[in-house]
Motif scaffolding. Structure first.
Motif, PDB file in Angstrom:
ATOM      1  N   ASP A   1      -3.577  -3.235  10.337  1.00 38.02           N
ATOM      2  CA  ASP A   1      -4.570  -4.284  10.142  1.00 38.02           C
ATOM      3  C   ASP A   1      -4.065  -5.283   9.115  1.00 38.02           C
ATOM      4  O   ASP A   1      -4.190  -5.065   7.917  1.00 38.02           O
TER       5      ASP A   1
ATOM      6  N   HIS B   1       0.845  -1.201   0.000  1.00 31.17           N
ATOM      7  CA  HIS B   1       0.000   0.000   0.000  1.00 31.17           C
ATOM      8  C   HIS B   1       0.876   1.246   0.000  1.00 31.17           C
ATOM      9  O   HIS B   1       1.892   1.287   0.698  1.00 31.17           O
TER      10      HIS B   1
ATOM     11  N   VAL C   1       3.478  -0.689   4.346  1.00 29.64           N
ATOM     12  CA  VAL C   1       2.765   0.506   3.906  1.00 29.64           C
ATOM     13  C   VAL C   1       3.776   1.651   3.879  1.00 29.64           C
ATOM     14  O   VAL C   1       4.540   1.819   4.836  1.00 29.64           O
TER      15      VAL C   1
ATOM     16  N   GLU D   1      -5.232   7.170   7.563  1.00 31.03           N
ATOM     17  CA  GLU D   1      -5.640   5.973   6.825  1.00 31.03           C
ATOM     18  C   GLU D   1      -4.444   5.027   6.639  1.00 31.03           C
ATOM     19  O   GLU D   1      -4.571   3.806   6.788  1.00 31.03           O
TER      20      GLU D   1
ATOM     21  N   VAL E   1      -4.306   1.093   7.875  1.00 27.54           N
ATOM     22  CA  VAL E   1      -4.058  -0.063   6.997  1.00 27.54           C
ATOM     23  C   VAL E   1      -2.831  -0.840   7.479  1.00 27.54           C
ATOM     24  O   VAL E   1      -2.822  -2.071   7.505  1.00 27.54           O
TER      25      VAL E   1
ATOM     26  N   SER F   1      -2.104  -5.984   4.131  1.00 26.12           N
ATOM     27  CA  SER F   1      -0.898  -5.146   4.103  1.00 26.12           C
ATOM     28  C   SER F   1       0.312  -5.920   4.605  1.00 26.12           C
ATOM     29  O   SER F   1       0.210  -6.766   5.496  1.00 26.12           O
TER      30      SER F   1
ATOM     31  N   SER G   1      -6.078  -6.451   6.238  1.00 23.90           N
ATOM     32  CA  SER G   1      -6.205  -5.593   5.057  1.00 23.90           C
ATOM     33  C   SER G   1      -5.331  -6.111   3.917  1.00 23.90           C
ATOM     34  O   SER G   1      -5.385  -5.596   2.808  1.00 23.90           O
TER      35      SER G   1
END
Ligand SMILES: [Zn+2]
Ligand SMILES: [Zn+2]
Length: 315
Positions: free
Chosen positions: A301, A285, A309, A294, A298, A306, A304
């Motif tokens: 979690d 991400h 990130v 946000e 992400v 991920s 998600s």
């Protein structure tokens, strides 16, 4: 002014700060990753007065691409003199993004020794991964891990993935014990499958008692467990389990330049250069700085999908 991120009372803050002034080399930040340590600091509720972020890539004013070794050490204490600046005993020792300003912003000034040269063919947008890869390079170095060793990695987050690709780069057979399918899939390209049998080296990237019990279960007699988890919790090992294998547990603190192969982080840049697919597998991400809340959500979690990130900044 420029945008910058820090946290307080468990919340992510977006701040307007002045452009950096003073001594050092100006780096235009390209990418800055969110690390498990950032999540821990955020959830601890502490007020981080500095700009967050220690996984940083960027470019100099003349366009030279760089990653950042986010450490400021004295260079003159007994540890620094041996290249073990990760253990610098000076009170002025700083980790950029924790005890002084880091890279979740547009520009930063760093001491020249923080610069990590990157090959011009490397994708700058993935090169913030050089920092977490250096954590794995260091763990294998201090445990004298060689290509003949079988390696198992416990935990499929970003440090686990870095441990897998680094073992692969070193020529080791490597497997991964991970909770989520997307983590297992990301590691398959390096030949990492479900662990079977026992291993000379087992890398813990989780740190809780269940993960450490798994590490000991996977360990060969006389083997070494390499502790790459951040160490917020007590290290709880199954006593008889590790005793009956006469296993050893090694702590590993960030990275240094001890030994004959230069800085761990320069070797990490080589790992990434020679395995360019790694970035696209692990960075799942990307967000702009103004979507920081946000982005952290992400990153926090795993359901998600991920793994890593990052913030894309001066892309
Ligand atoms: Zn980190
Ligand atoms: Zn020092």
């Amino acid at each position: 002014m420029m945008l910058a991120i820090n946290y307080s009372e468990g919340k992510v803050n977006q701040l307007d700060v002045s452009k950096p002034k003073g001594e050092g080399i100006l780096v235009n930040i390209s990418t800055c990753g969110i690390c498990g340590t950032d999540m821990h600091l955020l959830h601890s509720g502490m007020h981080l007065p500095h700009i967050a972020g220690h996984e940083i890539s960027g470019f100099l004013q003349d366009g030279t691409p760089v990653a950042i070794e986010p450490l400021n050490y004295c260079g003159s204490c007994a540890e620094c003199k041996q290249g073990k600046y990760n253990l610098c005993s000076s009170e002025e020792f700083d980790i950029l993004g924790a005890t002084t300003d880091g890279g979740m912003t547009e520009k930063m000034l760093v001491p020249e020794h923080c610069l990590v040269a990157l090959d011009k063919n490397m994708d700058l947008k993935n090169s913030s991964l050089v920092e977490p890869i250096a954590v794995a390079v260091h763990g294998y170095k201090i445990t004298n891990t060689k290509s003949k060793h079988r390696v198992a990695v416990v935990g499929g987050g970003s440090i686990g993935q870095c441990a897998v690709v680094t073992a692969y780069w070193m020529g080791c057979e490597v497997d991964l014990f991970a909770r989520y399918d997307h983590q297992k899939e990301a590691a398959e390209i390096w030949g990492a499958n479900e662990p079977n049998g026992e291993y000379d080296r087992v890398v813990d990237t989780v740190g809780n008692p269940d993960a450490l019990a798994k590490c000991v279960e996977l360990l060969k007699p006389g083997g070494k467990v390499i502790g790459l988890a951040a160490g917020w919790e007590d290290i709880t090992l199954p006593g008889l389990g590790i005793l009956n294998k006469e296993g050893s547990f090694y702590t590993s603190r960030i990275y240094d330049a001890s030994g004959d192969n230069g800085r761990d982080i320069d070797n990490a840049a080589r790992v990434l250069f020679e395995n360019p697919e790694f970035g696209n597998k692990v960075i799942t991400h990307r967000f702009p700085l103004d979507a920081a809340e946000e982005a952290f959500k992400v990153a926090d979690d795993r359901k998600s999908g991920s793994i890593k990130v990052v913030f894309d900044i001066n892309v």
